[in-house]
Write a protein that holds these residues in place. Structure first.
Motif, mmCIF file in Angstrom:
data_model
loop_
_atom_site.group_PDB
_atom_site.id
_atom_site.type_symbol
_atom_site.label_atom_id
_atom_site.label_comp_id
_atom_site.label_asym_id
_atom_site.label_seq_id
_atom_site.Cartn_x
_atom_site.Cartn_y
_atom_site.Cartn_z
ATOM 1 N N HIS A 22 -2.528 3.962 -4.875
ATOM 2 C CA HIS A 22 -3.829 4.466 -4.819
ATOM 3 C C HIS A 22 -4.834 3.107 -4.726
ATOM 4 C CE1 HIS A 22 -3.388 2.620 -9.098
ATOM 5 N NE2 HIS A 22 -2.596 2.969 -9.159
ATOM 6 N N GLU A 69 5.502 -2.558 -8.394
ATOM 7 C CA GLU A 69 4.003 -2.418 -8.000
ATOM 8 C C GLU A 69 3.097 -3.929 -7.633
ATOM 9 O OE1 GLU A 69 1.563 -0.116 -10.762
ATOM 10 O OE2 GLU A 69 0.022 0.207 -9.135
ATOM 11 N N THR A 92 -3.316 -0.361 -4.354
ATOM 12 C CA THR A 92 -1.768 -0.963 -4.568
ATOM 13 C C THR A 92 -0.570 0.193 -4.048
ATOM 14 O OG1 THR A 92 -0.997 1.486 -6.193
ATOM 15 C CG2 THR A 92 -2.917 -0.228 -7.252
ATOM 16 N N HIS A 149 -7.487 3.902 -11.217
ATOM 17 C CA HIS A 149 -7.190 5.031 -9.574
ATOM 18 C C HIS A 149 -8.781 5.225 -8.957
ATOM 19 C CE1 HIS A 149 -3.823 5.854 -11.843
ATOM 20 N NE2 HIS A 149 -2.732 5.595 -11.338
ATOM 21 N N ASP A 153 -3.098 -3.680 -11.277
ATOM 22 C CA ASP A 153 -2.085 -2.708 -11.240
ATOM 23 C C ASP A 153 -1.406 -3.395 -10.537
ATOM 24 O OD1 ASP A 153 -0.400 -0.410 -12.102
ATOM 25 O OD2 ASP A 153 -2.076 0.542 -10.497
ATOM 26 N N GLU A 203 3.428 0.781 -4.817
ATOM 27 C CA GLU A 203 4.658 1.147 -5.484
ATOM 28 C C GLU A 203 5.182 2.028 -4.957
ATOM 29 O OE1 GLU A 203 1.861 3.511 -9.272
ATOM 30 O OE2 GLU A 203 0.434 2.897 -7.826
HETATM 31 ZN ZN ZN Z 1 -1.108 2.053 -9.780
#
Ligand code: ZN
Ligand code: ZN
Length: 368
Positions: free
Chosen positions: A301, A344, A328, A308, A237, A330
């Motif tokens: 997260h 991120e 992450t 997630h 991510d 972000e």
């Molecule tokens: Zn994210």
């Protein structure tokens, strides 16, 4: 795709069994597909695994029998031609004891089916114990096999974004850029995108979860790219923001603030630190620049089999980061009618500090 050796799954199942003992459960029914994949290596979108003191069983429907027999480790695979919950419930009824089930995953109707079947010909009645996300705690700390998969998903994602950023210019459509990113992810070996790729330009960049639309990029706009590949069953991510043109002072000031907030928060992501402290670090930097009120979501997260996962890096979150947490970071700022900036990275928490797994440049951010 890496194939983990059987010992990886054996050790995950051992850790689950010691949790069963701690919770004084005779059996645990695992229904969340991501949990079943984590514990057995079987990756279907349906199935039911029951772990007990000596052995585990995995019920699957006929679509998945061959795949489960080939991929699942440490479980006996049973093909079920009717409701898997009813079949497993009957099996449990013949054994008796305390059965844990994932109360955050089963619906009320599903649990009723399970419980009804558990009443049939039981010698001792079953006692049901609601457990919230029973495997989440184990999954929150990644083992070397998982870290390897996430690292490769992240590298793939970062290099695809690098390639596509070279083609970004006014006149290009958001949807075409999103399609190009997802196409290149697959061409580079990804199993697909971990979530719908976001390309959001101009005023739409002010919506943190905008989708890629038919809008054409225009000069003087901010463009947010948020994407992640799945590789070996694990997600990446990352987000980068670029500006089309020579940035104004206002845009430059905003970008530098978000970048500094992101760096500070990444630096904070260390073993033993509360998740909320990483969030606070990002907010502190933005507050100094009077931009904190434009940061409207949480800082990050967990990432793993799902994009997630716990922990949430948000205000007041007390969960402590551990060696092997992957999260992450972000932060972003969003100004209605004007646009937004988010940066991120996926970050691995190691004993000797944070490591950014999505190594794409953040300082060449405008296309003058
Ligand atoms: Zn994210
Ligand atoms: Zn993202």
């Amino acid at each position: 795709m890496t194939s983990s050796d059987a010992t990886t799954y054996e050790s995950r199942q051992d850790r689950l069994r010691s949790q069963l003992e701690q919770r004084r459960l005779s059996f645990l029914a695992v229904t969340r597909p991501a949990d079943i994949f984590y514990l057995t290596g079987f990756r279907g979108d349906a199935g039911l695994a029951v772990f007990g003191p000596d052995g585990a069983r995995l019920w699957v429907d006929p679509r998945y029998t061959l795949q489960a027999q080939s991929d699942a480790r440490g479980v006996r695979v049973i093909e079920g031609k009717k409701s898997l919950l009813a079949l497993a419930g009957k099996w449990l009824a013949r054994r008796g004891g305390r059965v844990g089930y994932d109360a955050t995953h089963l619906t009320c109707a599903q649990f009723e089916t399970f419980r009804e079947a558990g009443k049939s010909n039981g010698r001792r009645p079953l006692r049901w114990e609601a457990v919230a996300s029973p495997v989440a705690e184990l999954r929150a700390v990644k083992d070397p096999d998982e870290i390897d998969r996430i690292r490769r998903a992240c590298h793939l994602t970062a290099s695809v974004l690098d390639e596509v950023l070279r083609t970004v210019r006014p006149g290009v459509r958001e949807a075409d850029l999103a399609a190009e990113l997802e196409y290149r992810m697959r061409k580079s070996g990804a199993e697909g995108p971990a979530f719908e790729t976001i390309v959001a330009s101009g005023p739409q960049a002010a919506w943190p979860h905008a989708r890629a639309s038919n809008k054409v990029l225009a000069p003087g706009e901010l463009v947010i790219f948020d994407l992640g590949a799945i590789l070996g069953g694990y997600a990446a991510d990352m987000t980068r923001t670029v500006y089309l043109g020579r940035p104004t002072r206002r845009v430059r000031r905003m970008y530098e603030a978000v970048l500094e907030a992101q760096r500070e928060a990444v630096e904070t992501a260390r073993v033993g630190v509360q998740a909320g402290a990483v969030d606070a670090a990002a907010r502190r930097v933005l507050k100094r620049r009077a931009l904190d009120s434009y940061f409207t979501h949480s800082t990050g997260h967990g990432v793993g089999i799902e994009v997630h996962e716990p922990p949430r890096l948000a205000r007041g979150q007390k969960a402590r980061l551990q060696a092997g947490s992957v999260v992450t970071v972000e932060p972003g700022v969003y100004l209605e009618g004007f646009g937004g900036i988010r940066i991120e990275d996926t970050v691995l928490v190691r004993t000797n500090g944070p490591e950014i797994l999505t190594p794409a440049a953040k300082d060449c951010w405008y296309l003058a």
